[in-house]
Motif scaffolding. Structure first.
Motif, PDB file in Angstrom:
ATOM      1  N   LYS A 184       9.735   5.587   2.724  1.00  0.00           N
ATOM      2  CA  LYS A 184      10.903   4.943   2.125  1.00  0.00           C
ATOM      3  C   LYS A 184      10.849   4.989   0.601  1.00  0.00           C
ATOM      4  O   LYS A 184      11.877   5.028  -0.074  1.00  0.00           O
ATOM      5  N   ALA A 185       9.617   4.975   0.050  1.00  0.00           N
ATOM      6  CA  ALA A 185       9.443   5.028  -1.400  1.00  0.00           C
ATOM      7  C   ALA A 185       9.436   6.460  -1.929  1.00  0.00           C
ATOM      8  O   ALA A 185       9.234   6.673  -3.130  1.00  0.00           O
ATOM      9  N   GLY A 186       9.649   7.432  -1.042  1.00  0.00           N
ATOM     10  CA  GLY A 186       9.660   8.833  -1.464  1.00  0.00           C
ATOM     11  C   GLY A 186       8.282   9.387  -1.739  1.00  0.00           C
ATOM     12  O   GLY A 186       8.147  10.357  -2.504  1.00  0.00           O
ATOM     13  N   ARG A 187       7.255   8.804  -1.102  1.00  0.00           N
ATOM     14  CA  ARG A 187       5.880   9.258  -1.307  1.00  0.00           C
ATOM     15  C   ARG A 187       5.380   9.968  -0.053  1.00  0.00           C
ATOM     16  O   ARG A 187       5.868   9.750   1.052  1.00  0.00           O
ATOM     17  N   ASP A 188       4.360  10.796  -0.220  1.00  0.00           N
ATOM     18  CA  ASP A 188       3.787  11.546   0.900  1.00  0.00           C
ATOM     19  C   ASP A 188       2.673  10.723   1.545  1.00  0.00           C
ATOM     20  O   ASP A 188       1.608  10.532   0.937  1.00  0.00           O
ATOM     21  N   PRO A 189       2.847  10.219   2.764  1.00  0.00           N
ATOM     22  CA  PRO A 189       1.803   9.422   3.413  1.00  0.00           C
ATOM     23  C   PRO A 189       0.503  10.197   3.590  1.00  0.00           C
ATOM     24  O   PRO A 189      -0.580   9.592   3.640  1.00  0.00           O
ATOM     25  N   GLU A 190       0.596  11.529   3.693  1.00  0.00           N
ATOM     26  CA  GLU A 190      -0.599  12.334   3.894  1.00  0.00           C
ATOM     27  C   GLU A 190      -1.529  12.291   2.682  1.00  0.00           C
ATOM     28  O   GLU A 190      -2.706  12.621   2.781  1.00  0.00           O
ATOM     29  N   SER A 191      -0.994  11.887   1.532  1.00  0.00           N
ATOM     30  CA  SER A 191      -1.821  11.817   0.321  1.00  0.00           C
ATOM     31  C   SER A 191      -2.617  10.514   0.228  1.00  0.00           C
ATOM     32  O   SER A 191      -3.469  10.376  -0.644  1.00  0.00           O
ATOM     33  N   LEU A 192      -2.330   9.563   1.111  1.00  0.00           N
ATOM     34  CA  LEU A 192      -2.975   8.246   1.046  1.00  0.00           C
ATOM     35  C   LEU A 192      -4.278   8.236   1.832  1.00  0.00           C
ATOM     36  O   LEU A 192      -4.362   8.767   2.948  1.00  0.00           O
ATOM     37  N   ARG A 193      -5.279   7.601   1.255  1.00  0.00           N
ATOM     38  CA  ARG A 193      -6.592   7.499   1.896  1.00  0.00           C
ATOM     39  C   ARG A 193      -6.676   6.236   2.761  1.00  0.00           C
ATOM     40  O   ARG A 193      -5.980   5.250   2.520  1.00  0.00           O
ATOM     41  N   ARG A 194      -7.580   6.275   3.745  1.00  0.00           N
ATOM     42  CA  ARG A 194      -7.969   5.088   4.503  1.00  0.00           C
ATOM     43  C   ARG A 194      -9.485   4.994   4.477  1.00  0.00           C
ATOM     44  O   ARG A 194     -10.165   5.946   4.882  1.00  0.00           O
ATOM     45  N   VAL A 195     -10.010   3.872   4.014  1.00  0.00           N
ATOM     46  CA  VAL A 195     -11.458   3.658   4.001  1.00  0.00           C
ATOM     47  C   VAL A 195     -11.742   2.425   4.859  1.00  0.00           C
ATOM     48  O   VAL A 195     -11.516   1.292   4.432  1.00  0.00           O
ATOM     49  N   LEU A 196     -12.205   2.649   6.056  1.00  0.00           N
ATOM     50  CA  LEU A 196     -12.452   1.577   7.006  1.00  0.00           C
ATOM     51  C   LEU A 196     -13.746   0.846   6.680  1.00  0.00           C
ATOM     52  O   LEU A 196     -14.781   1.476   6.464  1.00  0.00           O
ATOM     53  N   ARG A 197     -13.697  -0.481   6.654  1.00  0.00           N
ATOM     54  CA  ARG A 197     -14.881  -1.292   6.410  1.00  0.00           C
ATOM     55  C   ARG A 197     -15.342  -1.912   7.727  1.00  0.00           C
ATOM     56  O   ARG A 197     -14.540  -2.489   8.469  1.00  0.00           O
ATOM     57  N   ILE A 198     -16.644  -1.796   7.999  1.00  0.00           N
ATOM     58  CA  ILE A 198     -17.242  -2.396   9.192  1.00  0.00           C
ATOM     59  C   ILE A 198     -18.322  -3.373   8.748  1.00  0.00           C
ATOM     60  O   ILE A 198     -19.211  -3.012   7.961  1.00  0.00           O
ATOM     61  N   ASN A 199     -18.233  -4.613   9.240  1.00  0.00           N
ATOM     62  CA  ASN A 199     -19.190  -5.671   8.882  1.00  0.00           C
ATOM     63  C   ASN A 199     -19.931  -6.133  10.132  1.00  0.00           C
ATOM     64  O   ASN A 199     -19.534  -7.129  10.752  1.00  0.00           O
ATOM     65  N   PRO A 200     -20.969  -5.423  10.571  1.00  0.00           N
ATOM     66  CA  PRO A 200     -21.685  -5.876  11.764  1.00  0.00           C
ATOM     67  C   PRO A 200     -22.278  -7.268  11.549  1.00  0.00           C
ATOM     68  O   PRO A 200     -22.819  -7.563  10.491  1.00  0.00           O
ATOM     69  N   VAL A 213       0.839  -1.201   0.000  1.00  0.00           N
ATOM     70  CA  VAL A 213       0.000   0.000   0.000  1.00  0.00           C
ATOM     71  C   VAL A 213       0.871   1.248   0.000  1.00  0.00           C
ATOM     72  O   VAL A 213       0.669   2.181  -0.786  1.00  0.00           O
ATOM     73  N   GLY A 214       1.857   1.264   0.898  1.00  0.00           N
ATOM     74  CA  GLY A 214       2.716   2.447   0.995  1.00  0.00           C
ATOM     75  C   GLY A 214       3.523   2.707  -0.261  1.00  0.00           C
ATOM     76  O   GLY A 214       3.747   3.856  -0.623  1.00  0.00           O
ATOM     77  N   ARG A 215       3.946   1.637  -0.937  1.00  0.00           N
ATOM     78  CA  ARG A 215       4.800   1.795  -2.115  1.00  0.00           C
ATOM     79  C   ARG A 215       4.037   2.234  -3.356  1.00  0.00           C
ATOM     80  O   ARG A 215       4.514   3.074  -4.121  1.00  0.00           O
ATOM     81  N   ILE A 216       2.820   1.664  -3.589  1.00  0.00           N
ATOM     82  CA  ILE A 216       2.208   1.842  -4.916  1.00  0.00           C
ATOM     83  C   ILE A 216       0.762   2.310  -4.914  1.00  0.00           C
ATOM     84  O   ILE A 216       0.258   2.709  -5.964  1.00  0.00           O
ATOM     85  N   ALA A 217       0.063   2.259  -3.791  1.00  0.00           N
ATOM     86  CA  ALA A 217      -1.381   2.501  -3.812  1.00  0.00           C
ATOM     87  C   ALA A 217      -1.729   3.953  -3.525  1.00  0.00           C
ATOM     88  O   ALA A 217      -0.902   4.748  -3.074  1.00  0.00           O
ATOM     89  N   TRP A 273      -1.266   1.122  10.236  1.00  0.00           N
ATOM     90  CA  TRP A 273      -1.098   2.325   9.426  1.00  0.00           C
ATOM     91  C   TRP A 273       0.333   2.835   9.520  1.00  0.00           C
ATOM     92  O   TRP A 273       0.879   3.377   8.547  1.00  0.00           O
ATOM     93  N   ALA A 274       0.975   2.636  10.659  1.00  0.00           N
ATOM     94  CA  ALA A 274       2.364   3.056  10.810  1.00  0.00           C
ATOM     95  C   ALA A 274       3.269   2.318   9.826  1.00  0.00           C
ATOM     96  O   ALA A 274       4.254   2.895   9.321  1.00  0.00           O
ATOM     97  N   VAL A 275       2.945   1.059   9.524  1.00  0.00           N
ATOM     98  CA  VAL A 275       3.723   0.301   8.540  1.00  0.00           C
ATOM     99  C   VAL A 275       3.539   0.914   7.151  1.00  0.00           C
ATOM    100  O   VAL A 275       4.494   1.050   6.387  1.00  0.00           O
ATOM    101  N   VAL A 276       2.292   1.304   6.827  1.00  0.00           N
ATOM    102  CA  VAL A 276       2.020   1.952   5.540  1.00  0.00           C
ATOM    103  C   VAL A 276       2.797   3.257   5.433  1.00  0.00           C
ATOM    104  O   VAL A 276       3.443   3.536   4.410  1.00  0.00           O
ATOM    105  N   VAL A 277       2.751   4.059   6.467  1.00  0.00           N
ATOM    106  CA  VAL A 277       3.435   5.355   6.460  1.00  0.00           C
ATOM    107  C   VAL A 277       4.933   5.184   6.257  1.00  0.00           C
ATOM    108  O   VAL A 277       5.560   5.873   5.444  1.00  0.00           O
ATOM    109  N   GLU A 278       5.530   4.240   6.994  1.00  0.00           N
ATOM    110  CA  GLU A 278       6.970   4.012   6.866  1.00  0.00           C
ATOM    111  C   GLU A 278       7.327   3.562   5.449  1.00  0.00           C
ATOM    112  O   GLU A 278       8.310   4.030   4.866  1.00  0.00           O
TER     113      GLU A 278
END
Length: 300
Positions: A230-246, A200-204, A221-226
């Motif tokens: 490392k890939a020279g990308r801005d983590p702040e530009s990445l979205r998170r869409v949480l899925r909840i399955n009651p 996710v952090g590298r390409i998504a 999420w900390a793994v994604v940010v790191e």
């Protein structure tokens, strides 16, 4: 929760699997104020699967609702024709099972049909038998997914476009059909393993976490940010869409409990989520009733 974007799964599987009900459901969900509509993906449900759903057992290897499943791209097409503003996403398509050329064409067409509202969510699937049935190797599926993302983006932007590798040999070709969103629809990836999070952090363009408590969301999420840094990308530009399955009988199945989960997620910095009501709704009208109660509880 003025900036929070709440989405809803379209009626696609189990008791709610009815293609003729998708248009009305999508129209009503958008009218209620839901900001996005989502589909999942299931190719088949073998009698004796080689791998189980994450919470599966030998007696119940996967949710029984999975036996009845409407095609995800058809469901999104219907929803695109029935809505005007809601974004349309997949959480997730089983990416490695698809031909990149055919998938690129379908997703381009959907993005154009929807007026540029498509979010492409891709995952690996936990069901090895789907790979067998599709004639796709189970081994190295993570690398196959990463290459699929690369090919999709090439086919969406390059002119002429082609790709040459051991997996796919696509001759350089002229492709006149382009997505409305450029350089292409956002590509969001699912998964919770370290390898998936680093991908996710590298390409998504974002991450699609599912069913994770807030402390675990933070850790992953900390793994994604790191990985992004490392890939020279801005983590702040990445979205998170949480899925909840009651799920019925669980401690967090009520409308109030789901609303509380969503508010806790927003307080932790998540701005997008979707709720899947397939396990708690008996009918499509019942799902809309629950959806209305949920939206009111979240945004009251």
């Amino acid at each position: 929760m003025t900036s929070f974007r709440l989405g809803l799964a379209l009626p696609q599987y189990g008791k709610l699997a009815d293609p003729s009900a998708i248009a009305g459901f999508a129209t009503e969900a958008e009218r209620m104020g839901f900001a996005s509509l989502w589909v999942g993906d299931r190719v088949l449900t073998p009698v004796a699967p080689k791998t189980y759903y994450p919470s599966g057992t030998p007696e119940q290897p996967y949710p029984p609702e999975f036996v009845r499943f409407v095609d995800p791209l058809l469901a999104l097409t219907i929803a695109a024709n029935s809505t005007e503003t809601a974004r349309l996403g997949s959480s997730t398509l089983n990416g490695p099972l698809y031909s990149p050329v055919l998938l690129a064409r379908s997703l381009t067409s959907l993005d154009l049909l929807s007026g540029g509202r498509l979010d492409v969510g891709l995952g690996l699937s936990w069901l090895r038998d789907e790979y067998t049935a599709a004639g796709v190797p189970w081994e190295h599926r993570g690398a196959r997914l990463a290459e699929l993302v690369k090919v999709l983006r090439t086919l969406w932007t390059a002119d002429p476009a082609g790709h040459h590798s051991e997996r796919w040999d696509i001759p350089d070709s002229l492709i006149g059909l382009r997505p409305l969103q450029q350089p292409g629809p956002p590509v969001l990836l699912g998964g919770a393993s370290d390898a998936a999070l680093r991908r996710v952090g590298r390409i998504a363009d974002g991450w699609l976490p599912a069913g994770l408590p807030i402390p675990m969301l933070r850790q992953k999420w900390a793994v994604v940010v790191e990985s992004a840094e490392k890939a020279g990308r801005d983590p702040e530009s990445l979205r998170r869409v949480l899925r909840i399955n009651p799920a019925p009988g669980s401690k967090t199945a009520s409308v109030e409990d789901v609303a509380a989960q969503l508010k806790a997620a927003e307080a932790d910095g998540i701005t997008e989520a979707l709720v899947d009501l397939h396990y708690v709704a008996e009918t499509v009208p019942h799902a809309l009733e629950l959806a209305g109660e949920l939206h009111a509880a979240v945004f009251a």
